[in-house]
Design an enzyme around this catalytic site. Structure first.
Site, PDB file in Angstrom:
ATOM      1  N   MET A 175      78.891  52.796  73.574  1.00  8.32           N
ATOM      2  CA  MET A 175      80.298  52.942  73.907  1.00  8.32           C
ATOM      3  C   MET A 175      81.184  52.500  72.743  1.00  8.32           C
ATOM      4  SD  MET A 175      79.987  54.280  76.824  1.00  8.32           S
ATOM      5  CE  MET A 175      81.623  54.295  77.493  1.00  8.32           C
ATOM      6  N   CYS A 176      82.436  52.902  72.834  1.00 11.32           N
ATOM      7  CA  CYS A 176      83.450  52.591  71.835  1.00 11.32           C
ATOM      8  C   CYS A 176      83.426  51.086  71.533  1.00 11.32           C
ATOM      9  CB  CYS A 176      84.812  53.023  72.380  1.00 11.32           C
ATOM     10  SG  CYS A 176      86.166  52.817  71.231  1.00 11.32           S
ATOM     11  N   PRO A 177      83.432  50.742  70.286  1.00 10.76           N
ATOM     12  CA  PRO A 177      83.670  51.520  69.075  1.00 10.76           C
ATOM     13  C   PRO A 177      82.392  51.925  68.339  1.00 10.76           C
ATOM     14  CG  PRO A 177      83.870  49.232  68.497  1.00 10.76           C
ATOM     15  CD  PRO A 177      83.508  49.292  69.983  1.00 10.76           C
TER      16      PRO A 177
END
Length: 79
Positions: free
Chosen positions: A13-15
């Protein structure tokens, strides 16, 4: 690096997806293609923004079954 690099960041997941693309791009050569496989919904916008900011190019973005494929051409390695 030469040829196409496949970067499988599915499940991250981000980032993390954009960070891994950035790391790979710093080691790439001009004209090299990075094919990113991602499940993070933010990956499309994050990697597109990274490409614009660094002077690299998004060649294609397409949705597959359960993930997205983002193809980036490295124009400006080291960024």
């Amino acid at each position: 690096m030469t040829g196409e690099l496949i970067l499988d960041v599915r499940g991250k997941m981000c980032p993390m997806p954009v960070m891994e693309v950035s790391k790979a791009a710093r080691q790439a050569t001009p004209g090299q293609v990075i094919r990113v496989l991602a499940t993070d919904p933010a990956a499309k916008s994050d990697i597109s923004a990274w490409a614009k900011r660094t002077g690299n190019e998004i060649v294609d973005i397409r949705d597959e079954e359960g993930y997205v494929v983002i193809i980036a051409k490295i124009v400006n390695p080291g960024k």
